[in-house]
Design an enzyme around this catalytic site. Structure first.
Site, PDB file in Angstrom:
ATOM      1  N   GLU A 242      -6.279 -47.560  41.909  1.00 18.53           N
ATOM      2  CA  GLU A 242      -6.457 -47.248  43.326  1.00 18.53           C
ATOM      3  C   GLU A 242      -5.188 -47.548  44.123  1.00 18.53           C
ATOM      4  OE1 GLU A 242      -9.678 -48.162  46.919  1.00 18.53           O
ATOM      5  OE2 GLU A 242      -9.357 -49.652  45.349  1.00 18.53           O
TER       6      GLU A 242
ATOM      7  N   LYS B  75     -13.056 -41.217  49.138  1.00 21.16           N
ATOM      8  CA  LYS B  75     -13.910 -42.378  48.915  1.00 21.16           C
ATOM      9  C   LYS B  75     -15.034 -42.427  49.943  1.00 21.16           C
ATOM     10  CE  LYS B  75     -13.368 -47.417  48.318  1.00 21.16           C
ATOM     11  NZ  LYS B  75     -12.337 -48.486  48.241  1.00 21.16           N
TER      12      LYS B  75
ATOM     13  N   CYS C 292     -13.319 -47.416  43.510  1.00 18.92           N
ATOM     14  CA  CYS C 292     -13.491 -48.845  43.755  1.00 18.92           C
ATOM     15  C   CYS C 292     -14.875 -49.214  44.303  1.00 18.92           C
ATOM     16  CB  CYS C 292     -12.385 -49.372  44.658  1.00 18.92           C
ATOM     17  SG  CYS C 292     -12.150 -51.170  44.495  1.00 18.92           S
TER      18      CYS C 292
END
Length: 296
Positions: A48, A121, A158
């Site tokens: 990430e 995300k 994540c």
């Protein structure tokens, strides 16, 4: 949707530390990708926000200058590399969509060097040293998969790791594997008391996604300490690949830069799902309440 590929494919995970200079990190990533390809990787995933240190440790408006458009200079550089090596690349970037609108975005680059698409995300955390809500607008593209020459891949980022809904939606859209580019580590003051349990929970939840969906899962994290010695983050590495039965088939250390390469076989997905038919027995007629925040 049927997965597009039934042939074995090899994935590579680049676990590395990051310097302050974004160009230095990009150059390191390029050479690490070459190493992964030399080891046989056909789809290489970077951690990430690999172009910088994890800047979300603080709220600082000047750090928006790290963002870039997609397509942009990094996707162009990686596209040239992907075309040269004949591989696909998953690259997590700080996206500048327009003035004042930024996302934590994963770009998927095909073996032809072209941008196959992006995932923004969806789940954005806000915790001590993880002040992501200051920087990132939540994703608006949904949970989408990408067809590469080698496999159909789902990409989540994540904090998305902790949400079974995200893994399920990518899986039932036909992904062969879920990639999780990650930046997660220990607060120095917490490591002794909670560190082992935190790492175990992180690994366990993702292995659970592999088991519940009968799918390969690949998580790639960074290593090294970033920030002040007493108040920064020690990233715990531990990148891994789990098979559809949840077995870890490749595992990195918690402290060293490493290249992981693992072979994935779509027939293993078929085998596991035949014997553990969770998708068959889902009660999709009874799940409507899941869209509510809380059942009062």
């Amino acid at each position: 949707m049927q997965s597009v590929n039934t042939e074995k494919f090899r994935v590579g995970l680049v676990q590395m530390s990051c310097a302050l200079d974004p160009n230095e990190n990009l150059e390191k990533a390029r050479w690490r990708i070459r190493e992964a390809a030399a080891k046989g990787a056909e789809i290489v995933c970077l951690q990430e926000l690999f172009r910088s240190q994890y800047f979300c440790r603080e709220e600082n408006a000047e750090l928006f200058a790290l963002a870039e458009p997609i397509p942009g200079p990094t996707t162009e550089t990686l596209g040239t590399l992907a075309r040269e090596l004949g591989i696909a690349i998953v690259a997590s970037l700080f996206e500048r969509r327009t003035a004042g609108l930024y996302h934590n975005t994963a770009a998927v680059i095909g073996a032809d060097g072209e941008l196959a698409g992006i995932y923004r995300k969806m789940h954005i955390p806000d915790d001590p040293l993880y002040f992501e809500k200051f920087y990132f607008t939540p994703g608006d593209l949904g949970f989408i998969n990408f067809d590469t020459r080698f496999a159909r891949v789902g990409v989540l980022v994540c904090w998305d790791q902790w949400y079974p809904e995200a893994a399920r939606l990518s899986s039932i859209a036909g992904a062969n594997i879920l990639f999780y580019p990650t930046a997660i580590g220990w607060h120095p003051a917490e490591k002794q008391q909670y560190g082992a349990a935190q790492l175990d929970a992180w690994r366990t939840i993702q292995r659970g996604h592999a088991i519940a969906n009968g799918i390969y899962v690949a998580a790639v994290n960074r290593v090294g300490h970033e920030g002040p010695a007493d108040s920064g983050l020690e990233f715990w590495g531990s990148s891994f690949v789990a098979d559809p039965f949840g077995q870890v088939i490749a595992q990195a250390s918690s402290s060293d830069e490493e290249i992981l390469v693992a072979e994935c076989d779509p027939h293993r997905i078929e085998e596991v799902r035949r014997n553990w038919p969770f998708l068959r027995d889902r009660r999709v007629d009874a799940y409507a309440p899941i869209t509510k925040r809380w059942l009062d």
